[in-house]
Structures are given as C-alpha cells and as structure tokens.
Design a protein around this motif. Sequence first.
Motif, short mmCIF file in Angstrom:
data_model
loop_
_atom_site.label_atom_id
_atom_site.label_comp_id
_atom_site.label_asym_id
_atom_site.label_seq_id
_atom_site.Cartn_x
_atom_site.Cartn_y
_atom_site.Cartn_z
N GLN A 190 -1.60 22.50 36.75
CA GLN A 190 -0.75 22.42 35.40
C GLN A 190 -0.83 20.92 35.51
OE1 GLN A 190 3.45 22.99 36.57
NE2 GLN A 190 3.91 22.69 34.41
N LEU A 191 -0.36 20.12 34.36
CA LEU A 191 -1.54 18.44 33.65
C LEU A 191 0.02 18.00 33.96
CD1 LEU A 191 -2.70 16.44 32.73
CD2 LEU A 191 -2.02 17.51 30.10
N ASN A 192 0.26 16.74 34.89
CA ASN A 192 1.44 15.84 34.91
C ASN A 192 1.31 15.13 33.50
OD1 ASN A 192 3.18 13.67 35.16
ND2 ASN A 192 2.44 13.68 37.21
N GLN A 193 1.93 15.41 33.17
CA GLN A 193 2.42 15.96 31.25
C GLN A 193 3.02 13.69 31.18
OE1 GLN A 193 1.49 16.65 28.57
NE2 GLN A 193 1.24 19.06 29.36
N GLU A 194 3.89 13.33 31.39
CA GLU A 194 4.31 11.88 31.97
C GLU A 194 3.53 11.33 32.56
OE1 GLU A 194 7.61 9.33 34.24
OE2 GLU A 194 7.60 11.44 34.08
N GLY A 195 2.26 11.33 33.89
CA GLY A 195 0.99 10.80 33.71
C GLY A 195 -0.38 10.88 33.15
N GLU A 196 -0.32 11.71 32.23
CA GLU A 196 -1.80 12.29 31.37
C GLU A 196 -0.84 10.86 29.99
OE1 GLU A 196 -4.19 13.29 28.85
OE2 GLU A 196 -4.02 12.29 31.12
N ALA A 197 0.62 10.77 29.72
CA ALA A 197 0.98 9.71 28.36
C ALA A 197 0.12 8.40 28.85
CB ALA A 197 2.58 10.19 28.14
N VAL A 198 0.81 8.46 29.74
CA VAL A 198 0.73 6.54 30.62
C VAL A 198 -0.74 6.45 30.68
CG1 VAL A 198 0.84 5.35 32.99
CG2 VAL A 198 2.95 6.84 31.81
N ARG A 199 -1.85 7.43 31.41
CA ARG A 199 -3.03 7.49 30.92
C ARG A 199 -3.92 7.29 29.59
NH1 ARG A 199 -6.97 8.80 29.79
NH2 ARG A 199 -6.64 11.07 28.79
N ARG A 200 -2.97 8.14 29.05
CA ARG A 200 -3.51 7.54 28.00
C ARG A 200 -3.76 6.57 26.77
NH1 ARG A 200 -3.34 13.36 23.90
NH2 ARG A 200 -4.88 12.00 23.29
N ARG A 201 -2.24 5.64 27.12
CA ARG A 201 -1.72 4.19 26.50
C ARG A 201 -2.54 3.38 27.02
NH1 ARG A 201 3.46 6.67 26.95
NH2 ARG A 201 3.63 5.84 29.33
N ALA A 202 -3.06 4.19 28.50
CA ALA A 202 -4.11 2.71 29.00
C ALA A 202 -5.38 2.24 29.23
CB ALA A 202 -3.67 3.20 30.76
#
Length: 264
Positions: free
Chosen positions: A151-163
């Motif tokens: 399962q993908l951590n959606q919150e963490g993925e959003a942070v990563r994409r912003r970075a």
Amino acid sequence: MSTVKLLAAATLTLATVASSPTFSQQSSTMIRSSSVSSDDIRSVSPALGRYEKEDVVEGLWTRPQLSVRDRSVVTVAILVARSQTGNLSHYMNLALDNGVTPKELSEIITHLAFYAGWTNATSALAVAQNIFAERNIGADQLPEASPDLMQLNQEGEAVRRRAVQGLLGDASPRLADFTTDPLFKDVWLRPDLAPRDRSLVTITSLMANGQVAQLAGHLNRALDNGLTPDQAGEVVTQIAFYAGWPNAFSAGPVVAEVLKKRQQ
C-alpha cells in the motif's frame, strides 16, 4: 593486482543462520578467506595482510551494530553501485549464506538499477545468473515481474512529489513522472524486499558513490522505515573499508546532521 583490489578481494565466508542477529552471537561461525587467501595477501603486502586480519575479519565484521546479514547486503550494494564485479560473486554467495534470500538479492539488483544506473545493475545480473545456476535457484524462487504491490502512503507520497517539484521545477517534467512511476509507485512498493532494506540499499549506494546531495532525504526515510541510528552510523563505517575513507567522510557529516535534527 593493486592493493585496492587485494583489499576488495580479501573477504571472508561467515557460516550463519538468518535468525542470528549479530556476529558476536555466532560463536560457532567459521571464517575463511575467499579468492585471495591471507597467505597470498601477505606475500605481496604483509601490512595489508595484518589489516585484513585485525581490522576487517576480526574487527569490522564482528561489530554488533550491523548483523552479518546486513553487512552482506551493504557490501553487495557497494560493489553493484560501483560496478566492481570482480569479487561480487563471493559477496553474493556470502549474502545468501548469511540469510539474504534469492528474492531479496534479485530485488537489490533491480532497486540499484534506479539508484546506481542500469548498466551497473545489468553487470551484476551476469554474476548473479551464474550463482543462481550453481545453487539451483530457479524462477520459482525469484520475485514476480508484476506482483501485488504494498500500500502506498498517500501523505508521504504527496510530500515527496512536492519536494521533487521544488527541486526540478519545470526543467525536466518527464524525470518527475518517471520518479513517481515506476520508481516510487512501483519499485518502492514491491513486496519481496522490505522498505527498511530498500532504504538500506539506497543510502549505501549514495554513500558509496559520494552522492550525498540526496542522502539526508533518503536517510530520514530509512530511519522512518526502521533503520536505527546505530545501524545508519555503522553503514558509514562499512563504506570506509569497501568504498574508501573519502566517501565515508563525505557521508558522515550528513548522517550526523540528520541524527542530530531527529533528536531535537
């Protein structure tokens, strides 16, 4: 053969079981030299032979901060990342003897294709192919090409994409796309290598090649994935012997700063 190659080849075989966490708890473990024996090392460089015995075999590999399984993972990752295939066969066999599964070894190579380059990974594949044939490791013991992903951590993925957006802006949109998929929405979610071990392999690759610009981010991810501060520091120590002191001292201050910030 140069002393650098001799040191890389001055390896050990440590008979172990996967459930034993540290070398110090394995009193029955046998140590032997590999492709270059201690006698051969001493015949060219008596000093190197002494360092190999005292500091590598009896020193580094006996330290409890990393299990022999993890040291094997780190060392394989160093050699793959630096495309040093001359002694890779020994260290891959050592990893399998120390509890790394064929699936995990396969996934380490796949993972490093993205973090150390495609050609480095394919060079390692040729070595692994021979080992798998010698050990009768078949397709049924390897990861599926397209398994059910974690399962993908959606919150963490959003942070990563912003970075990533902050780093790249609009300069390379396709790189940003590839970073999302397949890297973080597929490779990182493959189930046959634990997230902690993917992080371990990733920070090892970055340290081994002196690529510290991305190290802090991936080290924080590693710590979030279960790597301990002591283990992180010990990776730097392993790097010193297998990728050189300059790479270790480039990584060390980054590791120290990350750990300091996490303690605040």
